[in-house]
Design a protein around this motif. Structure first.
Motif, PDB file in Angstrom:
ATOM      1  N   ASN A  57       0.700  -1.248  -0.032  1.00 31.12           N
ATOM      2  CA  ASN A  57      -0.009  -0.028  -0.090  1.00 31.12           C
ATOM      3  C   ASN A  57       0.906   1.304  -0.051  1.00 31.12           C
ATOM      4  O   ASN A  57       1.495   1.373   1.120  1.00 31.12           O
ATOM      5  N   ASN A  58       0.963   1.840  -1.187  1.00 26.25           N
ATOM      6  CA  ASN A  58       2.139   2.803  -1.347  1.00 26.25           C
ATOM      7  C   ASN A  58       1.770   4.223  -0.989  1.00 26.25           C
ATOM      8  O   ASN A  58       1.698   5.050  -1.786  1.00 26.25           O
ATOM      9  N   SER A  59       1.318   4.582   0.198  1.00 26.94           N
ATOM     10  CA  SER A  59       1.082   5.706   0.791  1.00 26.94           C
ATOM     11  C   SER A  59      -0.055   6.497  -0.036  1.00 26.94           C
ATOM     12  O   SER A  59      -0.015   7.555  -0.520  1.00 26.94           O
ATOM     13  N   VAL A  60      -1.059   5.600  -0.524  1.00 28.48           N
ATOM     14  CA  VAL A  60      -2.240   6.258  -1.182  1.00 28.48           C
ATOM     15  C   VAL A  60      -3.169   6.795  -0.445  1.00 28.48           C
ATOM     16  O   VAL A  60      -3.595   6.430   0.566  1.00 28.48           O
ATOM     17  N   PRO A  61      -3.692   8.020  -0.923  1.00 26.94           N
ATOM     18  CA  PRO A  61      -4.587   8.894  -0.052  1.00 26.94           C
ATOM     19  C   PRO A  61      -5.841   7.856   0.258  1.00 26.94           C
ATOM     20  O   PRO A  61      -6.157   7.107  -0.404  1.00 26.94           O
ATOM     21  N   SER A  62      -6.465   8.305   1.440  1.00 28.28           N
ATOM     22  CA  SER A  62      -7.757   7.300   1.899  1.00 28.28           C
ATOM     23  C   SER A  62      -8.920   7.564   0.842  1.00 28.28           C
ATOM     24  O   SER A  62      -9.774   6.784   1.080  1.00 28.28           O
ATOM     25  N   ARG A  63      -8.860   8.530   0.085  1.00 24.12           N
ATOM     26  CA  ARG A  63      -9.895   8.644  -0.909  1.00 24.12           C
ATOM     27  C   ARG A  63     -10.005   7.496  -1.845  1.00 24.12           C
ATOM     28  O   ARG A  63     -10.838   7.518  -2.670  1.00 24.12           O
ATOM     29  N   PHE A  64      -8.861   6.826  -1.876  1.00 22.69           N
ATOM     30  CA  PHE A  64      -8.742   5.628  -2.771  1.00 22.69           C
ATOM     31  C   PHE A  64      -9.041   4.190  -1.876  1.00 22.69           C
ATOM     32  O   PHE A  64      -7.988   4.199  -0.766  1.00 22.69           O
ATOM     33  N   SER A  65      -9.745   3.585  -1.946  1.00 18.67           N
ATOM     34  CA  SER A  65     -10.011   2.452  -0.903  1.00 18.67           C
ATOM     35  C   SER A  65      -9.991   1.093  -1.907  1.00 18.67           C
ATOM     36  O   SER A  65     -11.170   0.770  -2.536  1.00 18.67           O
ATOM     37  N   PRO A  66      -9.348   0.141  -1.699  1.00 17.83           N
ATOM     38  CA  PRO A  66      -9.242  -1.187  -2.606  1.00 17.83           C
ATOM     39  C   PRO A  66      -9.942  -2.339  -1.840  1.00 17.83           C
ATOM     40  O   PRO A  66     -10.077  -2.095  -0.719  1.00 17.83           O
ATOM     41  N   GLU A  67     -10.663  -3.220  -2.637  1.00 17.12           N
ATOM     42  CA  GLU A  67     -11.316  -4.352  -2.083  1.00 17.12           C
ATOM     43  C   GLU A  67     -10.974  -5.295  -3.217  1.00 17.12           C
ATOM     44  O   GLU A  67     -11.047  -5.440  -4.294  1.00 17.12           O
ATOM     45  N   CYS A  68     -10.567  -6.573  -2.290  1.00 16.69           N
ATOM     46  CA  CYS A  68     -10.508  -7.950  -3.073  1.00 16.69           C
ATOM     47  C   CYS A  68     -11.156  -9.077  -2.501  1.00 16.69           C
ATOM     48  O   CYS A  68     -10.729  -9.673  -1.903  1.00 16.69           O
ATOM     49  N   PRO A  69     -12.575  -8.912  -2.752  1.00 18.23           N
ATOM     50  CA  PRO A  69     -13.093 -10.218  -2.368  1.00 18.23           C
ATOM     51  C   PRO A  69     -12.806 -11.696  -2.632  1.00 18.23           C
ATOM     52  O   PRO A  69     -13.264 -12.667  -1.839  1.00 18.23           O
ATOM     53  N   ASN A  70     -11.992 -11.869  -3.781  1.00 16.85           N
ATOM     54  CA  ASN A  70     -11.553 -13.258  -4.273  1.00 16.85           C
ATOM     55  C   ASN A  70     -10.345 -12.982  -5.190  1.00 16.85           C
ATOM     56  O   ASN A  70     -10.433 -11.711  -5.566  1.00 16.85           O
ATOM     57  N   SER A  71      -9.602 -14.088  -5.562  1.00 18.60           N
ATOM     58  CA  SER A  71      -8.522 -13.807  -6.371  1.00 18.60           C
ATOM     59  C   SER A  71      -8.992 -13.502  -7.726  1.00 18.60           C
ATOM     60  O   SER A  71      -8.098 -12.979  -8.480  1.00 18.60           O
ATOM     61  N   SER A  72     -10.143 -13.365  -8.298  1.00 21.71           N
ATOM     62  CA  SER A  72     -10.517 -12.917  -9.734  1.00 21.71           C
ATOM     63  C   SER A  72     -11.111 -11.549  -9.567  1.00 21.71           C
ATOM     64  O   SER A  72     -11.136 -11.107 -10.983  1.00 21.71           O
ATOM     65  N   HIS A  73     -11.361 -10.954  -8.679  1.00 24.08           N
ATOM     66  CA  HIS A  73     -11.970  -9.473  -8.585  1.00 24.08           C
ATOM     67  C   HIS A  73     -11.052  -8.682  -7.749  1.00 24.08           C
ATOM     68  O   HIS A  73     -10.869  -8.962  -6.701  1.00 24.08           O
ATOM     69  N   LEU A  74     -11.023  -7.593  -8.316  1.00 22.58           N
ATOM     70  CA  LEU A  74     -10.654  -6.307  -7.643  1.00 22.58           C
ATOM     71  C   LEU A  74     -11.225  -5.005  -7.645  1.00 22.58           C
ATOM     72  O   LEU A  74     -11.659  -4.760  -8.841  1.00 22.58           O
TER      73      LEU A  74
END
Lengths: 114, 114
Positions: A57-74
């Motif tokens: 997590n390269n010091s990305v601003p919190s206005r960007f929020s990732p989610e990876c529910p399974n290995s096929s989806h991001l």
């Protein structure tokens, strides 16, 4: 066709909007990445998920929020963005732990923040 | 700190000529290097890779040379064709969380004139 699909291809949003970018891979990979590509800048790594756990997590601003529910989806959830966040957002996947680990990229989402 | 960069932002060649794209890296601990090609409207696409225990690797019409002494990487394209017109990125990879995560250079735009 690389096997990595990103939607939408283009997105225009206001600074107060909330939107999400979606990425799906059909390659059987177990690592997924978000990169930001701005004009005249190198690709900037934002997030990495390996085996569905965030490993970078390269010091990305919190206005960007990732989610990876399974290995096929991001997903990349966006809220209260700034005009300087306008860029091409690229998703990639790879086979974690492979001896020649190359990334397969989607075509990107071109984001414009007004 | 780490940096991966390219010597020239734009390279123009005539169709049929050989092209050489250069890249410098600063992390002597990097052990895996990759060249990607990005065409307009698409994400980067893997071309060729090389590990630090090699100094040369050949593919179809492409050759990658690695000089660890001066931390220099080059991509040679033989008999350049109009379809080779694209932006070329070098990347160095490091291990993190079981994955090799590439750090990209700025990119060189290759223009092939018929």
């Amino acid at each position: 066709e690389t096997g990595v699909t990103q939607t939408p291809r283009h997105l225009v949003m206001g600074m107060t909007n909330k939107k999400s970018l979606k990425c799906e891979q059909h390659l059987g990979h177990n690592a997924m990445y978000w990169y930001k590509q701005s004009a005249k800048k190198p690709l900037e790594l934002m997030f990495v998920y390996s085996l569905e756990e965030r490993v970078e997590n390269n010091s990305v601003p919190s206005r960007f929020s990732p989610e990876c529910p399974n290995s096929s989806h991001l997903f990349l959830h966006l809220h209260t963005l700034q005009p300087e966040d306008s860029a091409l957002y690229l998703c990639a996947s790879s086979l974690s732990g492979a001896t020649n680990e190359k990334l397969f990229f989607g075509s990107g989402t071109q984001l414009s923040v007004l | 700190g780490e940096s991966v960069g390219l010597h020239l932002p734009t390279l123009s060649v005539q169709e049929g000529d050989n092209s050489i794209i250069n890249c410098a890296y600063s992390n002597s601990a990097s052990d895996y290097f990759i060249w990607y090609k990005q065409e307009s409207g698409k994400g980067p696409q893997f071309i060729i890779d090389i590990r630090s225990n090699m100094d040369k690797r050949q593919g179809q019409r492409v050759t990658v040379l690695l000089n660890k002494t001066v931390k220099h990487l080059s991509l040679q394209i033989a008999a350049t064709q109009p379809g080779d017109s694209a932006v070329y990125f070098c990347a160095e990879s490091r291990a993190a969380g079981g994955s090799y995560i590439p750090t990209f250079g700025r990119g060189t735009s290759l223009i092939v004139h018929p």
